[in-house]
Enzyme design. Structure first.
Site, PDB file in Angstrom:
ATOM      1  CE  LYS A  52      -2.866  -2.721   3.059  1.00  0.00           C
ATOM      2  NZ  LYS A  52      -3.246  -2.908   4.468  1.00  0.00           N
ATOM      3  N   GLY A  53       2.099   1.140   0.430  1.00  0.00           N
ATOM      4  CA  GLY A  53       2.909   2.306   0.780  1.00  0.00           C
ATOM      5  C   GLY A  53       3.180   3.294  -0.338  1.00  0.00           C
ATOM      6  CD  GLU A 108       8.685  -0.615  -2.291  1.00  0.00           C
ATOM      7  OE1 GLU A 108       7.776   0.075  -1.809  1.00  0.00           O
ATOM      8  OE2 GLU A 108       9.047  -1.676  -1.779  1.00  0.00           O
ATOM      9  CG  ASP A 112      14.982  -0.580   5.564  1.00  0.00           C
ATOM     10  OD1 ASP A 112      16.010   0.032   5.836  1.00  0.00           O
ATOM     11  OD2 ASP A 112      14.322  -1.213   6.413  1.00  0.00           O
ATOM     12  CE  LYS A 140      14.710   3.415   6.798  1.00  0.00           C
ATOM     13  NZ  LYS A 140      14.138   2.461   7.797  1.00  0.00           N
ATOM     14  CG  ASP A 169       2.613   0.654   7.479  1.00  0.00           C
ATOM     15  OD1 ASP A 169       3.557   0.537   6.654  1.00  0.00           O
ATOM     16  OD2 ASP A 169       2.179  -0.300   8.135  1.00  0.00           O
ATOM     17  NE  ARG A 175      -0.571   1.503   4.965  1.00  0.00           N
ATOM     18  CZ  ARG A 175       0.539   0.840   4.669  1.00  0.00           C
ATOM     19  NH1 ARG A 175       1.526   1.432   4.032  1.00  0.00           N
ATOM     20  NH2 ARG A 175       0.672  -0.426   5.002  1.00  0.00           N
TER      21      ARG A 175
HETATM   22  P1  IMP Z   1      13.198  -3.748   2.425  1.00  0.00           P
HETATM   23  O1  IMP Z   1      12.731  -5.042   1.850  1.00  0.00           O
HETATM   24  O2  IMP Z   1      13.962  -3.961   3.720  1.00  0.00           O
HETATM   25  O3  IMP Z   1      13.948  -2.879   1.467  1.00  0.00           O
HETATM   26  O4  IMP Z   1      11.934  -2.966   2.899  1.00  0.00           O
HETATM   27  C1  IMP Z   1      10.996  -2.535   2.040  1.00  0.00           C
HETATM   28  C2  IMP Z   1       9.673  -2.257   2.721  1.00  0.00           C
HETATM   29  O5  IMP Z   1       9.754  -2.199   4.147  1.00  0.00           O
HETATM   30  C3  IMP Z   1       9.180  -0.923   2.285  1.00  0.00           C
HETATM   31  O6  IMP Z   1       8.434  -1.017   1.101  1.00  0.00           O
HETATM   32  C4  IMP Z   1       8.323  -0.496   3.461  1.00  0.00           C
HETATM   33  O7  IMP Z   1       7.021  -1.009   3.313  1.00  0.00           O
HETATM   34  C5  IMP Z   1       8.968  -1.145   4.658  1.00  0.00           C
HETATM   35  N1  IMP Z   1       9.856  -0.194   5.360  1.00  0.00           N
HETATM   36  C6  IMP Z   1      11.196  -0.141   5.339  1.00  0.00           C
HETATM   37  N2  IMP Z   1      11.670   0.866   6.089  1.00  0.00           N
HETATM   38  C7  IMP Z   1      10.578   1.491   6.577  1.00  0.00           C
HETATM   39  C8  IMP Z   1      10.395   2.651   7.415  1.00  0.00           C
HETATM   40  O8  IMP Z   1      11.331   3.327   7.867  1.00  0.00           O
HETATM   41  N3  IMP Z   1       9.112   2.988   7.692  1.00  0.00           N
HETATM   42  C9  IMP Z   1       8.045   2.296   7.219  1.00  0.00           C
HETATM   43  N4  IMP Z   1       8.167   1.221   6.434  1.00  0.00           N
HETATM   44  C10 IMP Z   1       9.418   0.821   6.124  1.00  0.00           C
HETATM   45 MG    MG Z   2       6.105  -1.283   1.283  1.00  0.00          MG
END
Ligand code: IMP
Ligand code: MG
Length: 191
Positions: A52-53, A108, A112, A140, A169, A175
């Site tokens: 949803k983000g 996206e 992260d 990030k 979120d 959100r």
């Molecule tokens: P990754 O797989 O670790 O890169 O994370 C991706 C997903 O984690 C993102 O699409 C977000 O939904 C969630 N996410 C990562 N960091 C944050 C944050 O700081 N706040 C909220 N959601 C996060």
């Molecule tokens: Mg997400």
């Protein structure tokens, strides 16, 4: 937007500290939309929003992409209700369009660790698209563990904070904040 950090509290958590204002986000979406328009000139583009983000960011971005655009959505999650990644990605709602020989732009909210992005690139590659690129509102980089996952278009880089708002979120909350904020580390520790 002038929001005082002490103004807004939800369940004891301060959510009023503004990292990026709505105006800054719209400005950046405008710039990236124009760049995407140039980069894909003469092509059709499937804009694939990660729900949803990414929904709020995608809605700003696509207004500035002046191409033959189609929308699709996919829901994948690596996060449960906590603020650290579960490391396992599941597809909860799949793509509906045929991506074969299509140019696909994944949109996206934040990259992260890169786990979700690395998974998506492999997952979508099986459908034989011409190209897959990614546009993320936030990046990030300090937390990246999947270094193969390259983000082609980045709105803003953020430090190692748990960010919320503008689609992002914590446990499905916040959100709808019309800016990007973050939870204080001591509030995150309480979660
Ligand atoms: P990754 O797989 O670790 O890169 O994370 C991706 C997903 O984690 C993102 O699409 C977000 O939904 C969630 N996410 C990562 N960091 C944050 C944050 O700081 N706040 C909220 N959601 C996060
Ligand atoms: Mg997400």
């Amino acid at each position: 937007m002038a929001v005082n950090k002490d103004d807004i509290k939800v369940e004891g958590m301060t959510v009023g500290k503004v990292l990026f204002t709505e105006e800054q986000i719209i400005q950046r979406a405008t710039e990236l939309g124009r760049q995407i328009t140039e980069d894909y000139a003469g092509k059709q583009l499937i804009v694939l929003g990660m729900i949803k983000g990414a929904v709020l960011w995608m809605s700003e971005l696509v207004k500035h992409i002046d191409l033959d655009v189609k929308f699709d959505f996919i829901a994948a999650s690596s996060y449960g209700s906590s603020t650290t990644s579960a490391g396992v990605v599941k597809v909860k709602k799949d793509v509906e369009m045929d991506l074969y020989k299509k140019d696909v732009l994944i949109v996206e909210d934040i990259v992260d660790t890169g786990t979700t992005l690395a998974f998506m690139q492999k997952y979508l590659a099986e459908r034989g698209p011409s190209s897959v690129k990614i546009c993320s509102m936030l990046d990030k980089p300090s937390r990246r563990t999947e270094h193969g996952a390259k983000v082609d278009y980045i709105g803003f880089q953020v430090d190692d904070l748990f960010v919320i708002g503008y689609g992002l979120d914590y446990d499905e909350k916040f959100r709808n904040l019309p800016y990007v904020s973050y939870l204080e580390p001591e509030d995150v520790d309480k979660l």
